[in-house]
Write an enzyme that holds these catalytic residues in place. Structure first.
Site, mmCIF file in Angstrom:
data_model
loop_
_atom_site.group_PDB
_atom_site.id
_atom_site.type_symbol
_atom_site.label_atom_id
_atom_site.label_comp_id
_atom_site.label_asym_id
_atom_site.label_seq_id
_atom_site.Cartn_x
_atom_site.Cartn_y
_atom_site.Cartn_z
ATOM 1 N N LYS A 58 -14.131 4.344 9.823
ATOM 2 C CA LYS A 58 -13.414 3.084 9.565
ATOM 3 C C LYS A 58 -14.309 2.128 8.772
ATOM 4 O O LYS A 58 -15.526 2.332 8.691
ATOM 5 C CB LYS A 58 -12.995 2.460 10.896
ATOM 6 C CG LYS A 58 -14.166 2.098 11.802
ATOM 7 C CD LYS A 58 -13.720 1.850 13.233
ATOM 8 C CE LYS A 58 -14.905 1.497 14.113
ATOM 9 N NZ LYS A 58 -14.529 1.455 15.544
ATOM 10 N N TYR B 66 -33.698 -23.488 -1.168
ATOM 11 C CA TYR B 66 -32.723 -24.503 -0.774
ATOM 12 C C TYR B 66 -33.158 -25.216 0.497
ATOM 13 O O TYR B 66 -33.605 -24.581 1.452
ATOM 14 C CB TYR B 66 -31.352 -23.870 -0.537
ATOM 15 C CG TYR B 66 -30.629 -23.496 -1.807
ATOM 16 C CD1 TYR B 66 -30.304 -24.458 -2.760
ATOM 17 C CD2 TYR B 66 -30.267 -22.174 -2.041
ATOM 18 C CE1 TYR B 66 -29.633 -24.113 -3.923
ATOM 19 C CE2 TYR B 66 -29.588 -21.817 -3.195
ATOM 20 C CZ TYR B 66 -29.275 -22.791 -4.139
ATOM 21 O OH TYR B 66 -28.617 -22.437 -5.276
HETATM 22 C C1 LIG Z 1 -15.466 2.177 16.301
HETATM 23 C C2 LIG Z 1 -15.015 3.089 17.381
HETATM 24 C C3 LIG Z 1 -15.776 4.218 17.733
HETATM 25 C C4 LIG Z 1 -17.167 4.475 17.199
HETATM 26 O O1 LIG Z 1 -18.059 3.563 17.777
HETATM 27 P P1 LIG Z 1 -19.647 3.621 17.478
HETATM 28 O O2 LIG Z 1 -20.220 2.614 18.394
HETATM 29 O O3 LIG Z 1 -19.807 3.233 16.044
HETATM 30 O O4 LIG Z 1 -20.074 5.014 17.733
HETATM 31 C C5 LIG Z 1 -15.214 5.102 18.646
HETATM 32 N N1 LIG Z 1 -13.998 4.875 19.192
HETATM 33 C C6 LIG Z 1 -13.255 3.787 18.901
HETATM 34 C C7 LIG Z 1 -11.931 3.582 19.551
HETATM 35 C C8 LIG Z 1 -13.746 2.848 17.991
HETATM 36 O O5 LIG Z 1 -13.025 1.761 17.717
#
Ligand SMILES: *Cc1c(COP(=O)(O)O)cnc(C)c1O
Length: 358
Positions: free
Chosen positions: A34, A254
């Protein structure tokens, strides 16, 4: 070579996958890609993982992108759908929605999908984000089980809220609740994110869902990749574009937020928050110049940062600068910027050229 760029070590990706497979031998891997594969490039990372059993994306558009790029493995969509047009996209592109609400069950019941869609049923065991409450789970699962538009058997998943805290009782409660409720179901189960996979025996079921660990980052707050046997994929780099000699008392950047406490040889590196380097990185955040650690000084600007090169007298314009990755854990930079590595990786911007290495 553009000034700000990210080297992506795809050999390290292979290594991390092997490392994670060793934690749960025989488990199927759903690689979480994702948010543009945590900033590493959705299609690139998916194409570099030809042996995983499935991918997980958050939204249906991400799944469609993978299919249009020719990815053939199974793809789960963690947020599923809330409307018919989104449900149709799942069917058209062979995407597997996660069913987390009764509304979704109703939409499936009123749809005609042939052959049946593969779905994942999600139970909320205590994270209280997405998922069917344990009390409503049975009924919804039974309805999915007789829904003609759904392929059987239906795997069941849940998500752990605190798996990164190694002694947390919440995780034990979630695991007990989950295993107690699905005991009778002859179906595949999926629980573990990266932390669950690395640390929680009872979370290693038929399917595991690692994200951050695949990218070579520790999911645990006080550890780094190396300690977990992982190697970073992304190394964020740039170079020095100017050097100045400043007097004691000169203000840098800055707001004049840094006052030189002594005569200072200052370097300007071509990277800033416009590239995704965190604006809240404090003075003292380590930066590698020619492989040597030097401190960030003053505020991060959009396109530049200042570093103290006083102890690095050989450094000159054009020299290589590493912001995180190989030789400088992103976990450490996140701490200096009061954030987490996930955020730093996701925030790398379009301006940063990604360069693949094997
Ligand atoms: C993002 C997510 C993962 C992976 O999580 P990590 O901490 O990056 O390993 C797994 N399951 C779900 C439902 C998620 O939203």
């Amino acid at each position: 070579m553009p000034a700000a760029h990210a080297e992506l070590n795809l050999t390290a990706l292979e290594h991390n996958l092997q490392r994670l497979r060793c934690c749960a031998p025989g488990a199927k891997i759903m690689a979480v890609v994702k948010a543009n594969a945590y900033g590493h490039g959705l299609v690139r990372i998916a194409e570099s993982l030809p042996t995983v059993d499935a991918f997980a994306v958050a939204r249906v558009e991400e799944g469609v992108r993978l299919r249009k790029a020719g990815i053939a493995q199974r793809i789960a969509v963690l947020q599923g759908f809330i409307r018919n047009d989104e449900l149709e996209l799942h069917a058209r592109f062979d995407l597997e929605p996660v069913i987390h609400s009764e509304l979704q069950v109703e939409l499936l019941e009123s749809a005609t999908i042939n052959p049946g869609l593969r779905v994942w049923a999600k139970m909320d065991t205590g994270m209280h984000r997405l998922g069917l409450d344990p009390a409503e789970f049975r009924e919804c699962y039974a309805r999915l089980g007789i829904c003609p538009s759904v392929r059987k058997p239906i795997p069941i998943m849940t998500h752990l809220a605190n798996a990164d805290v190694l002694t947390d009782v919440v995780t034990e409660k979630q695991l007990d609740l989950f295993h107690g409720l699905v005991l009778r179901d002859p179906c595949e189960r999926s629980i573990a994110n990266s932390a669950g996979l690395l640390a929680w025996e009872a979370a290693r079921t038929e399917w595991v869902r690692p994200g951050i660990a695949l990218y070579g980052v520790s999911p645990f707050p006080d550890r780094t990749a190396l300690e977990d046997g992982l190697r970073p994929i992304m190394t964020l780099k740039t170079h020095i574009i100017a050097i100045k000699s400043l007097k004691r008392g000169d203000a840098v950047g800055y707001g004049g937020a840094w006052i030189c406490p002594h005569p200072t040889r200052m370097g300007i590196a071509a990277i800033g928050y416009g590239d995704g380097y965190p604006r809240h990185a404090q003075s003292g955040t380590p930066v590698l110049v020619n492989g040597r650690r030097v401190p960030l000084i003053g505020r991060v600007s959009m396109d530049m940062i200042s570093v103290d090169l006083t102890e690095c007298s050989e450094a000159t314009v054009g020299d290589a600068v590493t912001l995180w990755g190989e030789g400088l854990p992103v976990e450490e930079i996140a701490r200096h910027a009061s954030t987490i590595p996930y955020v730093l990786l996701c925030n790398v911007t379009q301006r940063v050229r990604m360069i693949e290495r094997r």
